[in-house]
Motif scaffolding. Structure first.
Motif, PDB file in Angstrom:
ATOM      1  N   PRO A 133      60.979 -40.313 -24.560  1.00  0.00           N
ATOM      2  CA  PRO A 133      61.819 -39.960 -23.406  1.00  0.00           C
ATOM      3  C   PRO A 133      62.803 -38.847 -23.727  1.00  0.00           C
ATOM      4  O   PRO A 133      63.336 -38.216 -22.804  1.00  0.00           O
ATOM      5  CB  PRO A 133      62.555 -41.264 -23.086  1.00  0.00           C
ATOM      6  CG  PRO A 133      62.504 -42.065 -24.347  1.00  0.00           C
ATOM      7  CD  PRO A 133      61.221 -41.699 -25.013  1.00  0.00           C
ATOM      8  N   ASP A 134      63.044 -38.579 -25.015  1.00  0.00           N
ATOM      9  CA  ASP A 134      63.929 -37.495 -25.436  1.00  0.00           C
ATOM     10  C   ASP A 134      63.096 -36.410 -26.108  1.00  0.00           C
ATOM     11  O   ASP A 134      62.699 -36.535 -27.265  1.00  0.00           O
ATOM     12  CB  ASP A 134      64.990 -38.034 -26.399  1.00  0.00           C
ATOM     13  CG  ASP A 134      66.001 -36.966 -26.817  1.00  0.00           C
ATOM     14  OD1 ASP A 134      65.779 -35.772 -26.527  1.00  0.00           O
ATOM     15  OD2 ASP A 134      67.013 -37.330 -27.455  1.00  0.00           O
ATOM     16  N   TRP A 135      62.802 -35.328 -25.375  1.00  0.00           N
ATOM     17  CA  TRP A 135      61.892 -34.304 -25.895  1.00  0.00           C
ATOM     18  C   TRP A 135      62.429 -33.594 -27.129  1.00  0.00           C
ATOM     19  O   TRP A 135      61.660 -32.983 -27.887  1.00  0.00           O
ATOM     20  CB  TRP A 135      61.580 -33.270 -24.810  1.00  0.00           C
ATOM     21  CG  TRP A 135      62.776 -32.534 -24.261  1.00  0.00           C
ATOM     22  CD1 TRP A 135      63.455 -32.828 -23.124  1.00  0.00           C
ATOM     23  CD2 TRP A 135      63.419 -31.390 -24.829  1.00  0.00           C
ATOM     24  NE1 TRP A 135      64.490 -31.949 -22.941  1.00  0.00           N
ATOM     25  CE2 TRP A 135      64.491 -31.049 -23.969  1.00  0.00           C
ATOM     26  CE3 TRP A 135      63.197 -30.617 -25.961  1.00  0.00           C
ATOM     27  CZ2 TRP A 135      65.336 -29.974 -24.227  1.00  0.00           C
ATOM     28  CZ3 TRP A 135      64.041 -29.533 -26.226  1.00  0.00           C
ATOM     29  CH2 TRP A 135      65.095 -29.229 -25.367  1.00  0.00           C
ATOM     30  N   SER A 136      63.734 -33.697 -27.389  1.00  0.00           N
ATOM     31  CA  SER A 136      64.288 -33.037 -28.572  1.00  0.00           C
ATOM     32  C   SER A 136      63.791 -33.693 -29.867  1.00  0.00           C
ATOM     33  O   SER A 136      63.946 -33.126 -30.956  1.00  0.00           O
ATOM     34  CB  SER A 136      65.820 -33.050 -28.537  1.00  0.00           C
ATOM     35  OG  SER A 136      66.336 -34.364 -28.709  1.00  0.00           O
ATOM     36  N   SER A 143      46.124 -34.777 -22.924  1.00  0.00           N
ATOM     37  CA  SER A 143      46.390 -35.826 -23.915  1.00  0.00           C
ATOM     38  C   SER A 143      47.665 -35.556 -24.694  1.00  0.00           C
ATOM     39  O   SER A 143      47.781 -35.949 -25.863  1.00  0.00           O
ATOM     40  CB  SER A 143      45.193 -35.953 -24.867  1.00  0.00           C
ATOM     41  OG  SER A 143      44.044 -36.378 -24.179  1.00  0.00           O
ATOM     42  N   TYR A 144      48.598 -34.889 -24.074  1.00  0.00           N
ATOM     43  CA  TYR A 144      49.911 -34.681 -24.704  1.00  0.00           C
ATOM     44  C   TYR A 144      50.980 -34.570 -23.628  1.00  0.00           C
ATOM     45  O   TYR A 144      50.704 -34.252 -22.472  1.00  0.00           O
ATOM     46  CB  TYR A 144      49.923 -33.447 -25.607  1.00  0.00           C
ATOM     47  CG  TYR A 144      49.616 -32.119 -24.936  1.00  0.00           C
ATOM     48  CD1 TYR A 144      50.620 -31.382 -24.310  1.00  0.00           C
ATOM     49  CD2 TYR A 144      48.331 -31.594 -24.953  1.00  0.00           C
ATOM     50  CE1 TYR A 144      50.350 -30.164 -23.713  1.00  0.00           C
ATOM     51  CE2 TYR A 144      48.054 -30.372 -24.359  1.00  0.00           C
ATOM     52  CZ  TYR A 144      49.053 -29.657 -23.746  1.00  0.00           C
ATOM     53  OH  TYR A 144      48.783 -28.441 -23.158  1.00  0.00           O
ATOM     54  N   ASP A 145      52.211 -34.845 -24.050  1.00  0.00           N
ATOM     55  CA  ASP A 145      53.367 -34.790 -23.166  1.00  0.00           C
ATOM     56  C   ASP A 145      53.685 -33.326 -22.844  1.00  0.00           C
ATOM     57  O   ASP A 145      53.832 -32.495 -23.750  1.00  0.00           O
ATOM     58  CB  ASP A 145      54.552 -35.442 -23.885  1.00  0.00           C
ATOM     59  CG  ASP A 145      55.791 -35.579 -23.017  1.00  0.00           C
ATOM     60  OD1 ASP A 145      55.816 -35.036 -21.901  1.00  0.00           O
ATOM     61  OD2 ASP A 145      56.751 -36.231 -23.483  1.00  0.00           O
ATOM     62  N   LEU A 146      53.800 -33.003 -21.572  1.00  0.00           N
ATOM     63  CA  LEU A 146      54.125 -31.636 -21.169  1.00  0.00           C
ATOM     64  C   LEU A 146      55.459 -31.166 -21.750  1.00  0.00           C
ATOM     65  O   LEU A 146      55.703 -29.968 -21.900  1.00  0.00           O
ATOM     66  CB  LEU A 146      54.164 -31.530 -19.644  1.00  0.00           C
ATOM     67  CG  LEU A 146      52.810 -31.598 -18.920  1.00  0.00           C
ATOM     68  CD1 LEU A 146      53.027 -31.628 -17.416  1.00  0.00           C
ATOM     69  CD2 LEU A 146      51.935 -30.416 -19.306  1.00  0.00           C
TER      70      LEU A 146
END
Length: 295
Positions: free
Chosen positions: A78-81, A201-204
């Motif tokens: 949830p935290d892209w960093s 198959s990966y988070d944008l």
């Protein structure tokens, strides 16, 4: 679960669920091989290699192929960093600890090679050998620009056949040697089938750290990290058309490392597919790493 591998789920230190494919014998004398994928890739990319190594008639070995957080069957963060080398390196250590792997040969494609170099500094005794697939201590800005321009920005395909065509249009110039089966395998590692059709198959959000990169500034080199591999045999693979690893840097890597074998793959760019003669070269590197431990 496939009949050729076991599903391994491990909790990261922050509670996210991580996934790995676990091939071959879970015990035995052969050094295990740990496979680490590129930025937006996953364990699917190592299937041919893992099956070959884990079922080798003379020296079957355990092969672990990981999905980083935000890729494949691991949880999205949830935290892209947290999509950074440090966090992902710690995740790898968490998975290896759960799997009971204390020493291995690492096969790192692109980002996976950077994580391999990071691990050589974090846990030197963990590495018995390393395969760096189209990555080195200096990353070409041109390659970073190209990656930033397609990660998370590919058109949405209506079918896997259309997905394959999209990849051919985007990357065909870099992979003129690819045939239909290779394009299909590349597509299967990019999208997966759902009731709604193919889904990435990966988070944008993987593209967000890339967007923060100042590509006008010099890219820092990683020679100090590369030095951490000097004590183990290394196989460095470069795609002939690579825009991320230059011929000059590959040559410099040979000069810096006393036991580095360089392999250039014709007709392929970033990053070469691990198949055929490359699998044999990786098998030979694993055997060499084992022999080095015995001397």
């Amino acid at each position: 679960m496939s009949s050729s591998y076991r599903d391994l789920f491990v909790k990261a230190s922050d509670g996210l669920r991580l996934y790995a494919r676990d091939y071959g014998p879970s015990s035995g004398g052969a050094l295990p091989v740990v496979c680490l994928s590129g930025l937006a890739r996953n364990s699917q990319d190592f299937h041919l290699l893992a099956e070959a190594l884990s079922t080798d008639m003379q020296r079957p070995r355990r092969v672990l192929a990981l999905d980083y957080r935000g890729r494949g069957r691991s949880d999205w963060d949830p935290d892209w960093s947290h999509y950074d080398i440090g966090t992902e390196s710690n995740d790898v250590l968490q998975v290896l600890n759960a799997a009971g792997i204390e020493k291995a040969v690492f096969v790192g494609t692109s980002r996976g090679g950077l994580i391999t170099m990071a691990l050589s500094a974090m846990r030197p005794a963990l590495l018995a050998g390393a395969v760096l697939n189209d990555v080195g201590p200096v990353i070409e800005t041109k390659g970073l620009v190209r990656i930033r321009n397609y990660v998370g920005k590919l058109p949405a395909p209506g079918s896997m056949q259309e997905a394959t065509q999209i990849l051919q249009q985007v990357s065909g110039a870099h992979f003129p040697a690819f045939g239909p089966d290779q394009w299909e395998r590349m597509a299967q590692g990019t999208w997966h089938e759902t009731d709604r059709g193919p889904v990435l198959s990966y988070d944008l959000n993987l593209m967000k750290p890339l967007e923060l990169l100042d590509l006008e500034a010099p890219v820092p080199d990683l020679w100090k990290l590369f030095e951490g591999l000097k004590s183990v045999p290394v196989l460095a693979i470069r795609g002939e058309n690579s825009d991320l690893l230059s011929e000059q840097i590959l040559s410099d890597m040979q000069k810096h490392h006393p036991d580095l074998t360089a392999l250039t793959v014709s007709g392929q760019g970033h990053a070469p597919m691990l198949e055929g003669p490359i699998i044999r070269a990786i098998r030979d590197l694993a055997l060499k790493a084992e022999a080095s431990l015995q001397t």
